[in-house]
Design a protein around this motif. Structure first.
Motif, PDB file in Angstrom:
ATOM      1  N   GLY A 296      -1.995   3.066  -0.599  1.00 53.53           N
ATOM      2  CA  GLY A 296      -2.691   3.931   0.535  1.00 53.53           C
ATOM      3  C   GLY A 296      -3.951   3.548   0.966  1.00 53.53           C
ATOM      4  O   GLY A 296      -4.163   2.447   1.275  1.00 53.53           O
ATOM      5  N   ALA A 297      -4.846   4.243   1.078  1.00 55.68           N
ATOM      6  CA  ALA A 297      -6.217   4.164   1.347  1.00 55.68           C
ATOM      7  C   ALA A 297      -7.069   3.200   0.550  1.00 55.68           C
ATOM      8  O   ALA A 297      -7.927   2.663   0.927  1.00 55.68           O
ATOM      9  CB  ALA A 297      -6.703   5.611   1.713  1.00 55.68           C
ATOM     10  N   ASP A 298      -6.495   2.838  -0.571  1.00 59.87           N
ATOM     11  CA  ASP A 298      -7.128   1.982  -1.377  1.00 59.87           C
ATOM     12  C   ASP A 298      -7.090   0.464  -1.159  1.00 59.87           C
ATOM     13  O   ASP A 298      -7.458  -0.522  -1.605  1.00 59.87           O
ATOM     14  CB  ASP A 298      -6.618   2.224  -2.880  1.00 59.87           C
ATOM     15  N   LEU A 299      -6.052   0.049  -0.189  1.00 61.18           N
ATOM     16  CA  LEU A 299      -5.706  -1.044   0.257  1.00 61.18           C
ATOM     17  C   LEU A 299      -6.533  -1.643   1.247  1.00 61.18           C
ATOM     18  O   LEU A 299      -7.188  -0.790   2.059  1.00 61.18           O
ATOM     19  CB  LEU A 299      -4.228  -1.315   0.743  1.00 61.18           C
ATOM     20  N   GLY A 300      -7.288  -2.811   0.923  1.00 61.91           N
ATOM     21  CA  GLY A 300      -8.277  -3.457   1.825  1.00 61.91           C
ATOM     22  C   GLY A 300      -7.658  -4.858   1.923  1.00 61.91           C
ATOM     23  O   GLY A 300      -6.823  -5.446   1.464  1.00 61.91           O
ATOM     24  N   PHE A 301      -8.357  -5.513   3.022  1.00 58.92           N
ATOM     25  CA  PHE A 301      -8.057  -6.892   3.454  1.00 58.92           C
ATOM     26  C   PHE A 301      -9.427  -7.648   3.403  1.00 58.92           C
ATOM     27  O   PHE A 301     -10.273  -7.292   4.137  1.00 58.92           O
ATOM     28  CB  PHE A 301      -7.418  -7.113   4.438  1.00 58.92           C
ATOM     29  N   PHE A 302      -9.416  -8.902   3.157  1.00 64.87           N
ATOM     30  CA  PHE A 302     -10.419  -9.975   3.379  1.00 64.87           C
ATOM     31  C   PHE A 302     -10.041 -11.358   3.569  1.00 64.87           C
ATOM     32  O   PHE A 302      -9.086 -11.937   2.814  1.00 64.87           O
ATOM     33  CB  PHE A 302     -11.679  -9.844   2.287  1.00 64.87           C
TER      34      PHE A 302
END
Length: 430
Positions: A296-302
């Protein structure tokens, strides 16, 4: 891309190496296609083996059939590596499916050189001209269109914000040395830094490809392929950087036998918060949620970090999209299906339900996911774009890249071995 006869021999050699006999192919490549009792059956091969895409695509096929009562769509779905192996064999046999998944590039070029792919330039011009230009590039060969995109994107790091916080990492790393430091901090906090599907060699290739882009520069990848020489300093340095990462033992337990989308594989490890990161394309969130629970909201991208002293920049991206091509004598119904699949209505549905990035400009408004918006923004700002190496290069060369990098990750090859093995295969393909 060279002599068609030589290309064909390359496919036959690859088929023999894979141990596939031609007798196993007699029921493939459009043999069930054609007209019967006024009904045309078209065979559609794709790699959407996980939900939500698998279910969405099946529903779209039914929708097309409802709009075209005299057409039946037969779907064949295979996992990524199995698909590539099967398609190599089918190409050698001269029998391709009516509609088949393609990433474009060198693999599609060899199929075109062998006379097996339909020229879509004129049949699709009235509607394909409106698709996103960058999405079409990989399928335009010698000025002609041989494939229609349904997705475009890039590979980058998908990470768990909560696990980063646990390890005291406040922001994603922007440099390779910073990335290695982050890996060390995660390990010190008892967190598995990276998930990798070591059983599927294409996943490890992403690391070497990006590191080669960052050290040697994106133009060096094309030049190396043209010159049939990957032994330059930048490529060896890329292998050394990857070796430095592997030495930190950053991957999940049993990674060498792990698949990508299985319940205990790479995507599930991230999706179940068992690992902090994976290097993967824009489809990662949906597969993480299907193979695991999703975070969910814990997923990020770089984006892939810069390498200090390297010739590349973080605005040069690696990736590609999915597209469809047709066998040379595919029926008009197959062309009609491509138009249906590339319509605004279909693209909106794909964007909303399967996390693809839009190829129809009018469908961009359907993109709501914050991470995918970030990926799209980075794509739009990209100063260079490199197609997946196992698709950009001739099949044998691309496979050698995958296999050699897998050997480096497993500890059986050195950075120099990788560069020399790829060069040897490239020279043999001349």
């Amino acid at each position: 891309m060279g002599d068609p006869a030589l290309s064909r021999r390359g496919f036959l050699a690859a088929t023999a190496a894979a141990g596939l006999g031609m007798t196993a192919l007699s029921g493939c490549g459009g043999s069930d296609s054609g007209s019967s009792g006024g009904t045309t059956t078209i065979e559609w091969w794709n790699i959407s083996t996980t939900n939500p895409a698998k279910g969405v695509w099946a529903a779209l096929a039914k929708k097309f059939e409802a709009q075209n009562p005299k057409v039946k769509v037969k779907i064949v779905q295979l996992e990524n590596d199995a698909y590539k192996t099967k398609m190599t064999a089918l190409t050698a046999s001269g029998k391709l499916p009516d509609i088949f998944h393609t990433w474009g590039g060198g693999v599609l070029q060899q199929q075109v050189d062998a006379g097996l792919v339909k020229d879509l330039t004129d049949p699709t011009k009235s509607w394909a001209d409106g698709l996103l230009p960058v999405a079409k590039q990989a399928y335009i060969l010698d000025g002609k269109t041989y494939g229609i995109p349904f997705d475009i994107g890039m590979v980058g790091f998908w990470y768990n914000k909560a696990l980063f916080k646990t390890a005291g990492i406040s922001t994603p790393p922007a440099t390779w040395s910073g990335f290695l430091d982050a890996v060390k901090k995660l390990k010190a906090a008892g967190v598995t830094p990276l998930a990798l599907a070591g059983k599927e060699s294409w996943t490890g290739m992403y690391y070497w490809a990006y590191l080669a882009m960052r050290t040697a520069g994106i133009d060096a990848l094309k030049k190396a392929n043209d010159d049939k020489d990957f032994t330059g300093t930048g490529f060896v340095e890329a292998g050394q950087h990857l070796k430095d990462l592997v030495a930190l033992q950053p991957f999940q337990k049993g990674f060498l036998g792990a698949a990508y989308s299985s319940p205990t594989g790479q995507a599930a490890s991230v999706g179940n918060a068992k690992a902090a990161m994976e290097l993967m394309g824009q489809w990662a969130p949906s597969v993480e949620a299907d193979a695991g629970k999703g975070i969910g909201a814990d997923l990020g991208f770089f984006p892939f970090p810069a390498v200090e002293g390297g010739k590349g920049t973080v605005t040069e991206v690696f990736g590609g999209g999915g597209g469809h091509a047709l066998r040379a004598d595919a029926p008009q119904a197959a062309v009609d299906f491509l138009e249906f699949f590339a319509s605004e209505t279909t693209d909106v549905e794909l964007v909303k339900k399967t996390s693809v990035l839009p190829v129809v400009p009018a469908a961009e408004s359907a993109l709501t996911d914050a991470n995918l918006k970030l990926v799209q923004a980075q794509l739009k700002a990209a100063t260079g774009f490199q197609l997946y190496l196992d698709q950009a290069y001739a099949p044998a060369v691309g496979q050698q890249v995958n296999d050699s990098v897998a050997g480096l990750i497993a500890g059986s090859k050195s950075p120099q071995d990788v560069a020399q093995a790829i060069t040897k295969t490239a020279k043999e393909e001349q």
